[in-house]
Scaffold this motif. Sequence first.
Motif, PDB file in Angstrom:
ATOM      1  N   LYS A 193       0.862  -1.184   0.000  1.00 31.79           N
ATOM      2  CA  LYS A 193       0.000   0.000   0.000  1.00 31.79           C
ATOM      3  C   LYS A 193       0.901   1.237   0.000  1.00 31.79           C
ATOM      4  O   LYS A 193       1.730   1.397   0.899  1.00 31.79           O
ATOM      5  N   ILE A 194       0.745   2.034  -1.014  1.00 29.18           N
ATOM      6  CA  ILE A 194       1.621   3.206  -1.170  1.00 29.18           C
ATOM      7  C   ILE A 194       0.809   4.480  -0.958  1.00 29.18           C
ATOM      8  O   ILE A 194      -0.182   4.712  -1.667  1.00 29.18           O
ATOM      9  N   LEU A 195       1.224   5.273  -0.010  1.00 29.24           N
ATOM     10  CA  LEU A 195       0.587   6.585   0.199  1.00 29.24           C
ATOM     11  C   LEU A 195       1.316   7.585  -0.695  1.00 29.24           C
ATOM     12  O   LEU A 195       2.521   7.800  -0.546  1.00 29.24           O
ATOM     13  N   GLU A 196       0.562   8.159  -1.634  1.00 30.00           N
ATOM     14  CA  GLU A 196       1.181   9.069  -2.601  1.00 30.00           C
ATOM     15  C   GLU A 196       0.670  10.486  -2.355  1.00 30.00           C
ATOM     16  O   GLU A 196      -0.531  10.745  -2.446  1.00 30.00           O
ATOM     17  N   VAL A 197       1.605  11.367  -2.023  1.00 24.88           N
ATOM     18  CA  VAL A 197       1.230  12.749  -1.707  1.00 24.88           C
ATOM     19  C   VAL A 197       1.900  13.675  -2.711  1.00 24.88           C
ATOM     20  O   VAL A 197       3.132  13.659  -2.840  1.00 24.88           O
ATOM     21  N   ASP A 198       1.096  14.428  -3.439  1.00 22.94           N
ATOM     22  CA  ASP A 198       1.654  15.397  -4.384  1.00 22.94           C
ATOM     23  C   ASP A 198       1.542  16.788  -3.762  1.00 22.94           C
ATOM     24  O   ASP A 198       0.430  17.322  -3.614  1.00 22.94           O
ATOM     25  N   LEU A 199       2.679  17.348  -3.402  1.00 21.82           N
ATOM     26  CA  LEU A 199       2.663  18.635  -2.695  1.00 21.82           C
ATOM     27  C   LEU A 199       2.368  19.801  -3.633  1.00 21.82           C
ATOM     28  O   LEU A 199       1.890  20.846  -3.186  1.00 21.82           O
ATOM     29  N   ILE A 207       5.677   5.679   1.618  1.00 22.85           N
ATOM     30  CA  ILE A 207       5.082   7.014   1.429  1.00 22.85           C
ATOM     31  C   ILE A 207       5.899   7.670   0.320  1.00 22.85           C
ATOM     32  O   ILE A 207       7.132   7.720   0.414  1.00 22.85           O
ATOM     33  N   MET A 208       5.209   8.104  -0.713  1.00 22.93           N
ATOM     34  CA  MET A 208       5.929   8.739  -1.822  1.00 22.93           C
ATOM     35  C   MET A 208       5.507  10.203  -1.920  1.00 22.93           C
ATOM     36  O   MET A 208       4.315  10.497  -2.061  1.00 22.93           O
ATOM     37  N   ILE A 209       6.490  11.083  -1.822  1.00 24.41           N
ATOM     38  CA  ILE A 209       6.225  12.522  -1.895  1.00 24.41           C
ATOM     39  C   ILE A 209       6.609  13.010  -3.285  1.00 24.41           C
ATOM     40  O   ILE A 209       7.767  12.853  -3.711  1.00 24.41           O
ATOM     41  N   LYS A 210       5.643  13.641  -3.947  1.00 24.62           N
ATOM     42  CA  LYS A 210       5.907  14.200  -5.275  1.00 24.62           C
ATOM     43  C   LYS A 210       5.754  15.724  -5.205  1.00 24.62           C
ATOM     44  O   LYS A 210       5.129  16.253  -4.282  1.00 24.62           O
ATOM     45  N   GLY A 211       6.261  16.402  -6.236  1.00 20.20           N
ATOM     46  CA  GLY A 211       6.037  17.840  -6.362  1.00 20.20           C
ATOM     47  C   GLY A 211       6.768  18.649  -5.310  1.00 20.20           C
ATOM     48  O   GLY A 211       7.758  18.198  -4.714  1.00 20.20           O
TER      49      GLY A 211
END
Lengths: 90, 630
Positions: free
Chosen positions: B6-12, B109-113
Amino acid sequence: MLKHLISLVWIGSLTYHKEKIDGEMMEVTINNKKEIIPDNITVAELIKQKNMRGNCSVWVNEKHLLLKEYDTFVIQANDDVKIIVILGGG
Amino acid sequence: MFPAAKILEVDLSKKTININVIPGEIYQKYPGGSALGMYLLLNNTKATIDPLSAENVLIFAVSPFTGYPISGQSRMTVTAKSPLTGTAGDSQVGGDIPVHIKSNGYDAIMIKGKANTPVYLYINKEDVQIREAGHLWGKITGEAEKEIRKELNENHLEMSVIGPAGENMVLYASIIHQQTRANGRNGMGAVMGSKKLKAIVVKQQKTSLPYNLSALKTLTVDVKKRIEKNPVIVDLAVNGTAGVTDFHLQEGFLPTENWKSGYLEGGERIKGTTMTKTILKGTDTCYGCAIRCKRVVEIEGKVSPEYGGPEYETVSTFGSYCKVTNLEDIALANQLCNMYGLDTISCGATIAFAMECYEAGLLNEELTKGIELKFGNGKVFEKIIPKIAMREESIGVLLADGSARAAEKIGNGAEKFVITVKKQEMPAHMPQMKPNLAINYAVNPFGADHQSSEHDPALMAPEDSQDWLWVNKLASFKPVKSYGVLDENKAKFAWETQKFYAMLDSLSLCQFVWGPAWQLYGPDELINFIKYSLDWDTTIEELQEIGERRINMMRYFNALAGFTRKEDKLPERIFEAIPDGPNAGTKISKEEFEHALDKYYEFAGWDINSGNPHVETLNKLGLDWLTNLS
């Protein structure tokens, strides 16, 4: 009586200590340095005497010893001993 | 059946939060930590991006094993393109946060942007919030952590925090946890700072249980006896990793004066045993670990136990590298790095480099603003570390990008004082003593690293010892009887143990607890642990392939970024003989190194000229999808 017993023990230990110093030392080479160590010392005793922590690997006259030999293998005068501490990362 | 990830993907940039699932059959090929991080990095960005741009992604990955009741399972990898090396970036940490990322239900947890203004991320299972962090920006890690706890009115939190160094994108900025632990290497804190992300905060939750708890207990029931029987682990518990200082000092392989020597005069004052007898206040441990290797030191009015204590690497980089034999100065440097969020290896090594430049007349007091950057002067640490973290004044700006880039600016021959691989400062294990590290420092995809393979002494162990028997489960090796041996046997050792360590970093297991030589649990027990945890019947070969897959993904990413064999090189100083101390004269030659490198590439299935994976190698590992990337 107790005083007499203590004296005997004390005299006995002095005699033992004197023998160790007078007659039971020998010269060996340890890690390329000449050292005087007690005669009849086993590899396990030598490692303990040198306060080496961790796992040690020992070669005597180029022979790589097994761990199971450490308690029984006796170092002889003029032996060439190499001791390395087996160390990982950290 | 292998669980899905399960990957939590957050695009800032877009301020979006999504949960994505990677099916079990794919997750099993990239089962957490470093491998999962690379899989996500390769699929979500390009290798040619600017690492400090919004296009980079920052991944915090644990594994299906994180949080199970056994020592050495609470580890996490942070992955991104590294601003320090320009390669795939990869950095591990322990502590409690890995368990609580997992206990919230996430494998990564993947942080984008990139946020416009400072933010932090709060996670309480599916309740995920991007919260304003303007009031936290500029604060040191400990203060930020306290402020967040106060604001959320909650003590049961774990967090990853950057300090001012990360905010100012110092290229070796770290991410700090519990004020005492760091994703130190590769500048992951700078990537976090570039995204204006001050912290990731997770609420502690109940952990889940393994597939077969009672079977797993057969591995843990005798842990105390197991520790007592293992003298290396006992030493780790008593003296921490700093105990390594004693051995390296004794053997004359403690990198000294910016690697000019291996012998430090007065070095007994900074030994691990000296720390234990003097400034040690207590010990600390990661979630569920029985070893307690972490140090907690205190010096009244100077060093607070809140910031832990120095590891071996820190003792060396701020100690012997800088010729400093005052343990208090080293402990203070360690605290400052944890407060400001700096990698202690790169920071100490960069200061040692600056000291050599200063003594050679390449840096003057006008530039240093009166700071006497002389070898042995540990008093400079408290002045210069904050300047580096804040990129303050010329000297702070110069050193904030690491020694390799500083040398390019200084010129006049300063580059010969640079001790880096792929611009990352070398850790404190000398390749002259442990030549397999000559190979691994050179080829490691994210720069010189001491935790990417087993160390050479395992090949010098008695042939009935745990070290020898365990390491020979990976492949058949020849015994070695002296330091400085670099040959095909060592190349094979470098490759086989690198795969094993890459696998451990993927399963997110601690290399002090699980390993192929001196550790608490060996390869057979690892297979049992995996079986009891997930009902996964695996083999050494399958586990080695996981490590191999991870290394190949990294090398392929680097190839796309333009890296070749040319970058797999060592500083000239490494080919000089150790000049003094009990093992004076020990050396490795360039010829031996290049030959061993050829052999290493052959073992790896990589092209000898380019150093990059053959297509057949990628196909064999199920990595053919990589060739569709650009």
